[in-house]
Design a protein around this motif. Structure first.
Motif, PDB file in Angstrom:
ATOM      1  N   ASN A  13       0.830  -1.202   0.000  1.00 41.37           N
ATOM      2  CA  ASN A  13       0.000   0.000   0.000  1.00 41.37           C
ATOM      3  C   ASN A  13       0.866   1.255   0.000  1.00 41.37           C
ATOM      4  OD1 ASN A  13      -2.496   1.342   0.018  1.00 41.37           O
ATOM      5  ND2 ASN A  13      -2.346   1.655   2.230  1.00 41.37           N
ATOM      6  N   ALA A  14       1.971   1.245   0.740  1.00 41.64           N
ATOM      7  CA  ALA A  14       2.865   2.399   0.794  1.00 41.64           C
ATOM      8  C   ALA A  14       3.448   2.694  -0.584  1.00 41.64           C
ATOM      9  CB  ALA A  14       3.980   2.156   1.803  1.00 41.64           C
ATOM     10  N   VAL A  15       3.803   1.659  -1.320  1.00 41.54           N
ATOM     11  CA  VAL A  15       4.382   1.845  -2.650  1.00 41.54           C
ATOM     12  C   VAL A  15       3.331   2.326  -3.644  1.00 41.54           C
ATOM     13  CG1 VAL A  15       5.434   0.643  -4.613  1.00 41.54           C
ATOM     14  CG2 VAL A  15       6.293   0.239  -2.298  1.00 41.54           C
ATOM     15  N   THR A  16       2.156   1.717  -3.616  1.00 44.38           N
ATOM     16  CA  THR A  16       1.141   2.053  -4.620  1.00 44.38           C
ATOM     17  C   THR A  16       0.504   3.419  -4.386  1.00 44.38           C
ATOM     18  OG1 THR A  16      -0.560   0.839  -3.398  1.00 44.38           O
ATOM     19  CG2 THR A  16       0.576  -0.341  -5.173  1.00 44.38           C
ATOM     20  N   THR A  17       0.583   3.955  -3.169  1.00 43.94           N
ATOM     21  CA  THR A  17      -0.034   5.252  -2.892  1.00 43.94           C
ATOM     22  C   THR A  17       0.979   6.384  -2.773  1.00 43.94           C
ATOM     23  OG1 THR A  17      -0.006   4.845  -0.500  1.00 43.94           O
ATOM     24  CG2 THR A  17      -1.996   4.186  -1.711  1.00 43.94           C
ATOM     25  N   SER A  18       2.248   6.103  -2.983  1.00 43.61           N
ATOM     26  CA  SER A  18       3.287   7.122  -2.840  1.00 43.61           C
ATOM     27  C   SER A  18       3.445   7.950  -4.111  1.00 43.61           C
ATOM     28  CB  SER A  18       4.630   6.464  -2.511  1.00 43.61           C
ATOM     29  OG  SER A  18       4.571   5.849  -1.256  1.00 43.61           O
ATOM     30  N   SER A  19       3.878   9.177  -3.903  1.00 41.71           N
ATOM     31  CA  SER A  19       4.170  10.058  -5.035  1.00 41.71           C
ATOM     32  C   SER A  19       5.495   9.627  -5.665  1.00 41.71           C
ATOM     33  CB  SER A  19       4.288  11.503  -4.543  1.00 41.71           C
ATOM     34  OG  SER A  19       5.459  11.660  -3.762  1.00 41.71           O
ATOM     35  N   PRO A  20       5.779  10.079  -6.877  1.00 44.39           N
ATOM     36  CA  PRO A  20       7.075   9.750  -7.488  1.00 44.39           C
ATOM     37  C   PRO A  20       8.259  10.190  -6.615  1.00 44.39           C
ATOM     38  CG  PRO A  20       5.593  10.618  -9.147  1.00 44.39           C
ATOM     39  CD  PRO A  20       4.901  10.780  -7.820  1.00 44.39           C
ATOM     40  N   GLY A  21       8.131  11.330  -5.958  1.00 52.35           N
ATOM     41  CA  GLY A  21       9.195  11.793  -5.072  1.00 52.35           C
ATOM     42  C   GLY A  21       9.407  10.866  -3.890  1.00 52.35           C
ATOM     43  N   THR A  24      11.157   7.691  -5.026  1.00 50.78           N
ATOM     44  CA  THR A  24      12.603   7.893  -5.177  1.00 50.78           C
ATOM     45  C   THR A  24      13.274   7.824  -3.814  1.00 50.78           C
ATOM     46  OG1 THR A  24      12.271   9.235  -7.147  1.00 50.78           O
ATOM     47  CG2 THR A  24      14.376   9.478  -6.030  1.00 50.78           C
ATOM     48  N   LEU A  25      12.654   8.424  -2.813  1.00 46.60           N
ATOM     49  CA  LEU A  25      13.196   8.369  -1.454  1.00 46.60           C
ATOM     50  C   LEU A  25      13.270   6.917  -0.974  1.00 46.60           C
ATOM     51  CD1 LEU A  25      14.191  10.095   0.918  1.00 46.60           C
ATOM     52  CD2 LEU A  25      11.822  10.202   1.708  1.00 46.60           C
ATOM     53  N   MET A  26      12.249   6.136  -1.283  1.00 45.05           N
ATOM     54  CA  MET A  26      12.257   4.710  -0.917  1.00 45.05           C
ATOM     55  C   MET A  26      13.409   3.975  -1.597  1.00 45.05           C
ATOM     56  SD  MET A  26       8.299   3.550  -1.063  1.00 45.05           S
ATOM     57  CE  MET A  26       7.026   4.447  -0.200  1.00 45.05           C
ATOM     58  N   LEU A  27      13.680   4.332  -2.857  1.00 46.62           N
ATOM     59  CA  LEU A  27      14.797   3.702  -3.567  1.00 46.62           C
ATOM     60  C   LEU A  27      16.120   4.023  -2.879  1.00 46.62           C
ATOM     61  CD1 LEU A  27      13.814   4.217  -7.320  1.00 46.62           C
ATOM     62  CD2 LEU A  27      13.932   2.052  -6.068  1.00 46.62           C
TER      63      LEU A  27
END
Length: 133
Positions: A13-21, A24-27
């Motif tokens: 859910n965190a990945v699918t609802t996150s903004s592109p920014g 990138t922070l997750m990466l």
């Protein structure tokens, strides 16, 4: 994919609802996590686990390189730094040299911290614009 694990559901859910920014922070955070795992495995003499973790970090760096928006002049500089990080990860993996992993992690940490600031500034701007309405 159906999962009964609440943690996996949260992550998905965190990945699918996150903004592109935020993605990138997750990466960046994932890359740092895998570099640390690789260093730890190397320190424990587990070369196979080190190799797997460092290859995951390399895959993230490659993804960052491929998704870099080259329409900005700063992109060329970022690409050079990503290539350097990738080369440090490769060389450190081959030579079993944790100092090379540290070099890569330092650069990724700088990118991550800067990116975090950009996200915070954008949020502040968005909230300021919303409150003006």
């Amino acid at each position: 994919m159906v999962t009964n694990n609440p943690y996996e559901k949260y992550q998905n859910n965190a990945v699918t609802t996150s903004s592109p920014g935020e993605l990138t922070l997750m990466l960046y955070n994932g890359c740092l996590k895998f570099i640390q795992q690789g260093k730890k495995a190397l320190g424990e003499g587990n070369i196979e686990e080190k190799n797997i973790a460092i290859q995951k970090a390399q895959a993230i760096v490659t993804e960052l390189m491929l998704t870099l928006d080259t329409s900005y002049p700063v992109s060329e500089n970022m690409l050079v730094l990503y290539e350097f990080v990738n080369s440090r990860l490769i060389d450190g993996n081959i030579k079993n040299d944790p100092a090379m992993f540290d070099e890569a992690a330092a650069i990724i940490t700088e990118f991550r911290d800067t990116w975090k600031q950009v996200i915070q500034m954008n949020r502040t701007k968005q909230f300021a614009n919303v409150s003006e309405i």
